[in-house]
Design a protein around this motif. Structure first.
Motif, PDB file in Angstrom:
ATOM      1  N   CYS A   1       0.842  -1.095  -0.259  1.00 27.74           N
ATOM      2  CA  CYS A   1       0.149   0.143  -0.093  1.00 27.74           C
ATOM      3  C   CYS A   1       0.707   1.136  -0.127  1.00 27.74           C
ATOM      4  CB  CYS A   1      -0.868  -0.173   1.210  1.00 27.74           C
ATOM      5  SG  CYS A   1      -1.822   1.444   1.496  1.00 27.74           S
TER       6      CYS A   1
ATOM      7  N   CYS B   1       0.245   2.856   3.763  1.00 29.18           N
ATOM      8  CA  CYS B   1       0.510   2.303   5.025  1.00 29.18           C
ATOM      9  C   CYS B   1       1.596   1.250   4.977  1.00 29.18           C
ATOM     10  CB  CYS B   1      -0.633   1.896   5.682  1.00 29.18           C
ATOM     11  SG  CYS B   1      -1.239   0.531   5.304  1.00 29.18           S
TER      12      CYS B   1
ATOM     13  N   CYS C   1      -4.375  -0.477   0.280  1.00 27.08           N
ATOM     14  CA  CYS C   1      -4.845  -1.468   1.120  1.00 27.08           C
ATOM     15  C   CYS C   1      -6.399  -1.067   1.381  1.00 27.08           C
ATOM     16  CB  CYS C   1      -4.030  -1.835   2.053  1.00 27.08           C
ATOM     17  SG  CYS C   1      -4.222  -0.952   3.767  1.00 27.08           S
TER      18      CYS C   1
ATOM     19  N   CYS D   1      -7.139   1.111   4.297  1.00 24.29           N
ATOM     20  CA  CYS D   1      -6.698   2.652   4.132  1.00 24.29           C
ATOM     21  C   CYS D   1      -8.007   2.889   2.910  1.00 24.29           C
ATOM     22  CB  CYS D   1      -5.455   2.839   3.121  1.00 24.29           C
ATOM     23  SG  CYS D   1      -3.918   2.902   4.404  1.00 24.29           S
TER      24      CYS D   1
END
Ligand SMILES: [Zn+2]
Length: 194
Positions: free
Chosen positions: A56, A59, A68, A71
């Motif tokens: 991601c 993150c 992801c 998120c």
């Protein structure tokens, strides 16, 4: 004693955690016995995993697309970030259904002996997120090992003036791993964070 190509496969399996010589040999013999279809299936799974799984952008968690699932999830509390060392820790934390915030994956912990310094971890983007996003709390959920402890102390120091930082209150022994911790212990550690 083995043909070189067969031995190469044994050595490849030995790179997996918890796999010693004997187990690696067993795996290699198993692969040797596969028919073409079984072999192709295994080969494709490895090839496609590498192509189809990314990290991601925000993150560092595993993700199929740019961002992801956490998120992208609008129902999560976007004012909290839980810092973990590996994507597999997220699964452990999700399983206790106590935390509904966002994550940040460091991809390791500081380890002087192995030459892993803060610069080689996913820390710069964490600082960037704290600056840009409206973050009220950062929860440090690293393994209770010497390296995890060192990393938590380091992060506490650099985050001190920026954001409220808490840590899981572990009832588990030093040297344990977060993803092996049972759900009840992890739940208590979350509730008792300080
Ligand atoms: Zn993400």
């Amino acid at each position: 004693m083995y043909p070189k190509k067969f031995n190469d496969l044994i050595q490849a399996f030995r790179k997996l955690p918890g796999v010693g010589q004997k187990t690696a040999e067993r795996y290699a013999y198993t692969v040797l016995g596969w028919n073409e279809e079984e072999f192709t299936e295994f080969q494709n799974a490895i090839n496609h995993m590498k192509e189809g799984v990314h990290y991601c952008k925000k993150c560092g968690n595993m993700s199929e697309g740019e961002y992801c699932e956490y998120c992208m999830d609008l129902n999560r509390n976007t004012h909290m970030i839980c810092v973990v060392q590996s994507p597999k820790d997220i699964a452990a934390i999700e399983s206790i259904q106590e935390y509904n915030g966002l994550y940040h994956v460091l991809h390791g912990v500081i380890n002087m002996q192995k030459g892993i310094l803060p610069d080689s971890l996913n820390i710069a983007s964490l600082l960037e997120r704290i600056q840009k996003e409206d973050i009220e709390e950062v929860i440090l959920a690293l393994d209770p090992t010497v390296e995890g402890e060192t990393t938590s102390l380091y992060l506490e120091k650099i985050l001190k003036d920026k954001v409220k930082t808490t840590r899981l209150a572990y009832g588990i022994p030093i040297g344990g791993h977060l993803d092996y911790t049972d759900a009840l212990t992890l739940l208590r550690a979350f509730e008792g964070r300080k």
